[in-house]
Design a protein around this motif. Sequence first.
Motif, mmCIF file in Angstrom:
data_model
loop_
_atom_site.group_PDB
_atom_site.id
_atom_site.type_symbol
_atom_site.label_atom_id
_atom_site.label_comp_id
_atom_site.label_asym_id
_atom_site.label_seq_id
_atom_site.Cartn_x
_atom_site.Cartn_y
_atom_site.Cartn_z
ATOM 1 N N ALA A 43 0.829 -1.203 0.000
ATOM 2 C CA ALA A 43 0.000 0.000 0.000
ATOM 3 C C ALA A 43 0.864 1.253 0.000
ATOM 4 N N GLY A 44 1.945 1.220 0.763
ATOM 5 C CA GLY A 44 2.855 2.356 0.804
ATOM 6 C C GLY A 44 3.489 2.633 -0.544
ATOM 7 N N ARG A 45 3.891 1.582 -1.242
ATOM 8 C CA ARG A 45 4.490 1.774 -2.565
ATOM 9 C C ARG A 45 3.472 2.350 -3.543
ATOM 10 N N LEU A 46 2.219 1.919 -3.438
ATOM 11 C CA LEU A 46 1.175 2.466 -4.302
ATOM 12 C C LEU A 46 0.926 3.941 -3.981
ATOM 13 N N MET A 47 0.910 4.280 -2.693
ATOM 14 C CA MET A 47 0.730 5.679 -2.308
ATOM 15 C C MET A 47 1.876 6.533 -2.821
ATOM 16 N N ALA A 48 3.088 6.016 -2.742
ATOM 17 C CA ALA A 48 4.246 6.770 -3.209
ATOM 18 C C ALA A 48 4.147 7.067 -4.698
ATOM 19 N N ALA A 49 3.563 6.135 -5.450
ATOM 20 C CA ALA A 49 3.461 6.296 -6.898
ATOM 21 C C ALA A 49 2.330 7.232 -7.307
ATOM 22 N N THR A 50 1.377 7.496 -6.394
ATOM 23 C CA THR A 50 0.175 8.240 -6.795
ATOM 24 C C THR A 50 -0.046 9.549 -6.048
ATOM 25 N N THR A 51 0.725 9.829 -4.997
ATOM 26 C CA THR A 51 0.430 11.002 -4.168
ATOM 27 C C THR A 51 1.339 12.196 -4.435
ATOM 28 N N GLY A 52 2.284 12.058 -5.341
ATOM 29 C CA GLY A 52 3.224 13.144 -5.573
ATOM 30 C C GLY A 52 2.554 14.449 -5.975
ATOM 31 N N PRO A 67 4.636 7.178 2.859
ATOM 32 C CA PRO A 67 5.914 6.685 2.339
ATOM 33 C C PRO A 67 6.983 7.761 2.186
ATOM 34 N N GLY A 68 6.690 9.004 2.580
ATOM 35 C CA GLY A 68 7.726 10.030 2.641
ATOM 36 C C GLY A 68 7.912 10.881 1.402
ATOM 37 N N VAL A 69 6.942 10.840 0.480
ATOM 38 C CA VAL A 69 7.059 11.645 -0.738
ATOM 39 C C VAL A 69 6.980 13.138 -0.412
ATOM 40 N N GLY A 70 6.022 13.521 0.433
ATOM 41 C CA GLY A 70 5.903 14.925 0.825
ATOM 42 C C GLY A 70 7.120 15.408 1.592
ATOM 43 N N ILE A 71 7.663 14.550 2.441
ATOM 44 C CA ILE A 71 8.880 14.896 3.186
ATOM 45 C C ILE A 71 10.024 15.194 2.228
ATOM 46 N N LEU A 72 10.172 14.355 1.215
ATOM 47 C CA LEU A 72 11.240 14.534 0.231
ATOM 48 C C LEU A 72 11.075 15.855 -0.513
ATOM 49 N N LEU A 73 9.858 16.137 -0.978
ATOM 50 C CA LEU A 73 9.602 17.377 -1.709
ATOM 51 C C LEU A 73 9.853 18.587 -0.817
ATOM 52 N N ALA A 74 9.373 18.522 0.429
ATOM 53 C CA ALA A 74 9.531 19.645 1.345
ATOM 54 C C ALA A 74 11.005 19.902 1.660
#
Length: 204
Positions: A23-32, A57-64
């Motif tokens: 689920a985390g990998r799917l969220m990472a692929a779709t929430t950017g 999964p930390g996508v927002g953290i990475l962008l921020a």
Amino acid sequence: MGLIGRFFRQFQRPEDSFLGHAAGRLMAATTGGRNEWTLSLLKIRPCDRILEIGYGPGVGILLASRMVPEGTVVGIDPSEAMRKQAERRNRRAVREGKVRLFTGNIEDWPGFDHSFTRIFSVNSAPFWTDRIRVFQKLHGWLEPGGLIALTFQPVGKDAPDPEATCEQLTDEMKQAGFVRIRRETKPFRSAPAVCLVAEREQSR
């Protein structure tokens, strides 16, 4: 509960299991896109101290973290599985001390060792069990003049009504002391997303 039901339950609080990590990998692929849009509404400055509630999964953290070369980013999420994924995704920034990731429930979290200039959350606020109490905490953690952005995207036939959710969240934020609350909307392929942006009033 069947396998499909167990899988979809992972999107609320992923377990440290195969289904949770999937689920985390799917969220990472779709929430950017939702994270990028949310951050764009916060007028982020290079030295900001940012807090994300429900980092997944930390996508927002990475962008921020890429937006604050002189600042820091902190995240809290209830899922240990998501902490592991987020740490891998932000390995260098974590090692350098630019990013700190915590596991825990926002309702129970006692606080941090410093205040924040920006706070954001994507698809997390509707799941908080005591939102007014959480909003009061966030208001206290935010510096005067700081901004907060809360994005949610109801998807599916059983999803809560976005208008009612928006009105309820707005009222709860007002009760906690936030001011100048405004609503932004952006269409996405799965469904429109709504973001509430608010401010902690400047000290007089």
